[in-house]
Scaffold this active site. Structure first.
Site, PDB file in Angstrom:
ATOM      1  N   THR A  29      14.032   7.218  38.226  1.00  0.00           N
ATOM      2  CA  THR A  29      13.395   7.719  37.005  1.00  0.00           C
ATOM      3  C   THR A  29      12.276   8.693  37.350  1.00  0.00           C
ATOM      4  O   THR A  29      12.072   9.011  38.522  1.00  0.00           O
ATOM      5  CB  THR A  29      12.868   6.517  36.179  1.00  0.00           C
ATOM      6  OG1 THR A  29      12.489   6.952  34.879  1.00  0.00           O
ATOM      7  CG2 THR A  29      11.672   5.859  36.847  1.00  0.00           C
ATOM      8  N   ASN A  30      11.578   9.181  36.348  1.00  0.00           N
ATOM      9  CA  ASN A  30      10.419  10.059  36.509  1.00  0.00           C
ATOM     10  C   ASN A  30       9.195   9.397  35.896  1.00  0.00           C
ATOM     11  O   ASN A  30       9.339   8.585  34.994  1.00  0.00           O
ATOM     12  CB  ASN A  30      10.637  11.359  35.721  1.00  0.00           C
ATOM     13  CG  ASN A  30      11.530  12.346  36.432  1.00  0.00           C
ATOM     14  OD1 ASN A  30      11.500  12.469  37.639  1.00  0.00           O
ATOM     15  ND2 ASN A  30      12.324  13.049  35.660  1.00  0.00           N
ATOM     16  N   HIS A  31       8.006   9.818  36.310  1.00  0.00           N
ATOM     17  CA  HIS A  31       6.785   9.409  35.621  1.00  0.00           C
ATOM     18  C   HIS A  31       6.757  10.057  34.250  1.00  0.00           C
ATOM     19  O   HIS A  31       6.906  11.282  34.149  1.00  0.00           O
ATOM     20  CB  HIS A  31       5.556   9.936  36.354  1.00  0.00           C
ATOM     21  CG  HIS A  31       5.174   9.142  37.539  1.00  0.00           C
ATOM     22  ND1 HIS A  31       4.753   7.839  37.444  1.00  0.00           N
ATOM     23  CD2 HIS A  31       5.128   9.467  38.852  1.00  0.00           C
ATOM     24  CE1 HIS A  31       4.459   7.399  38.649  1.00  0.00           C
ATOM     25  NE2 HIS A  31       4.684   8.358  39.524  1.00  0.00           N
ATOM     26  N   VAL A  97      13.298  14.512  32.044  1.00  0.00           N
ATOM     27  CA  VAL A  97      14.684  14.133  32.320  1.00  0.00           C
ATOM     28  C   VAL A  97      14.898  14.078  33.836  1.00  0.00           C
ATOM     29  O   VAL A  97      14.440  14.971  34.544  1.00  0.00           O
ATOM     30  CB  VAL A  97      15.642  15.176  31.697  1.00  0.00           C
ATOM     31  CG1 VAL A  97      17.091  14.798  31.926  1.00  0.00           C
ATOM     32  CG2 VAL A  97      15.355  15.357  30.209  1.00  0.00           C
TER      33      VAL A  97
END
Ligand code: C5P
Length: 222
Positions: A29-31, A97
Site C-alpha cells: 500500500t501507500n501512505h 493509488v
C-alpha cells in the site's frame, strides 16, 4: 469562497490509499490518510455540488451529504471511477493509488522458506489518466506529490495525463501532507499557476474548489 458556486454539479473524488493483496493476510500500500480527499468532499458539498467519494481503506467518517463507495484495490477503484466519471462534471483524483500490484495474489498464505524471496509486480491502470482521456471527460483534477522540481514535474504530469488542473505538493516538507492536518500546494494548469500557502486541509480544499469553479466552462451543461 462563494457558496453555491458548484450548484447542480456532480463531483466525484477518489481518496485514501489502495491495498494490493499478496496473499490472504498481506498487502502492499501507500501512505495516505484520505484527509485531503475527505476535506475536498466537504468543500464540494459546501459549494452546492452533489458529491461522491470513492474511498480506499481509511479510518474516516463519511462527511454529511456525501455518497461513499468503498474500494480496496486499484483495479476496484478504477472500475468505480470509470462508472461514476461517466455521470460527473468534475473528477478529482486525490487517492494515493499503488502503482504496481503483485503479479499474482496467492490464495494461501505465503510460507517463510528461503532467506529471500522475489516479488513480481504488474503495473496498475492509471485511473485519472483514463478518466481524463474519455470522450466527454469531466473537468479532471490530479495531485502530484514531489520532492524536487515540484512545479516542473507537475506540469509534465498535467500534460501527459491530459488533466485540466493539478495540485502539486512538496512531500519533502514533513510539516505537511500525508497524515498531517495541514497542507500547502501549487495549483498548476495549462496557462497559469497559483500558490496556496500552508493551511489546514479544509482551507486548502476550499481554495481548490474555488479554483475549479472559476475554471469551469460556463453554460455547457452536460
Ligand atoms: O503519476 P502519479 O502517481 O504521480 O500521479 C498522481 C496522480 O494520479 C494523483 O492524482 C493520483 O490520484 C492519480 N493516479 C491514479 N491512478 C494511478 C496512479 C495515480 O489515478 N494508478
Amino acid at each position: 469562497f462563494p457558496r453555491e458556486c458548484l450548484a447542480g454539479k456532480r463531483v466525484v473524488i477518489t481518496a485514501g490509499p489502495t491495498r494490493e493483496a499478496l496473499d490472504p493476510v498481506r498487502y502492499i500500500t501507500n501512505h495516505s490518510s484520505g484527509k485531503m480527499g475527505f476535506a475536498l468532499a466537504r468543500a464540494a458539498v459546501e459549494a452546492g455540488a452533489s458529491t461522491t467519494i470513492i474511498a480506499g481503506p481509511v479510518a474516516l467518517e463519511t462527511p454529511e451529504h456525501v455518497q461513499r463507495v468503498d474500494v480496496t484495490s486499484a483495479r476496484d477503484m478504477a472500475t468505480a471511477s470509470n462508472e461514476l466519471a461517466a455521470e460527473a462534471d468534475i473528477f478529482i483524483a486525490c487517492a494515493a493509488v499503488a502503482d504496481y500490484r503483485p503479479a499474482e495474489a496467492q490464495t494461501s498464505k505465503i510460507k517463510k522458506t528461503g532467506e529471500s524471496i522475489t516479488l513480481a509486480l504488474t503495473r496498475n491502470p492509471d485511473i485519472v489518466a483514463s478518466v481524463a482521456q474519455r470522450e466527454n471527460a469531466p473537468f479532471t483534477v490530479g495531485f502530484a506529490a514531489e520532492t524536487d522540481n515540484v512545479v516542473a514535474y507537475a506540469r509534465g504530469k498535467l500534460e501527459r495525463k491530459g488533466l485540466a488542473l493539478i495540485v502539486a505538493n512538496d512531500v519533502s516538507n514533513s510539516q505537511i501532507g500525508f497524515n498531517s492536518n495541514e497542507n500547502a500546494a501549487t495549483l498548476v494548469w495549462a496557462d497559469g499557476q497559483r500558490e496556496l500557502a500552508q493551511a489546514n486541509k479544509n482551507t486548502i480544499a476550499r481554495q481548490i474548489i474555488d479554483q475549479i469553479a472559476g475554471m469551469l466552462p460556463t453554460n455547457s451543461p452536460k
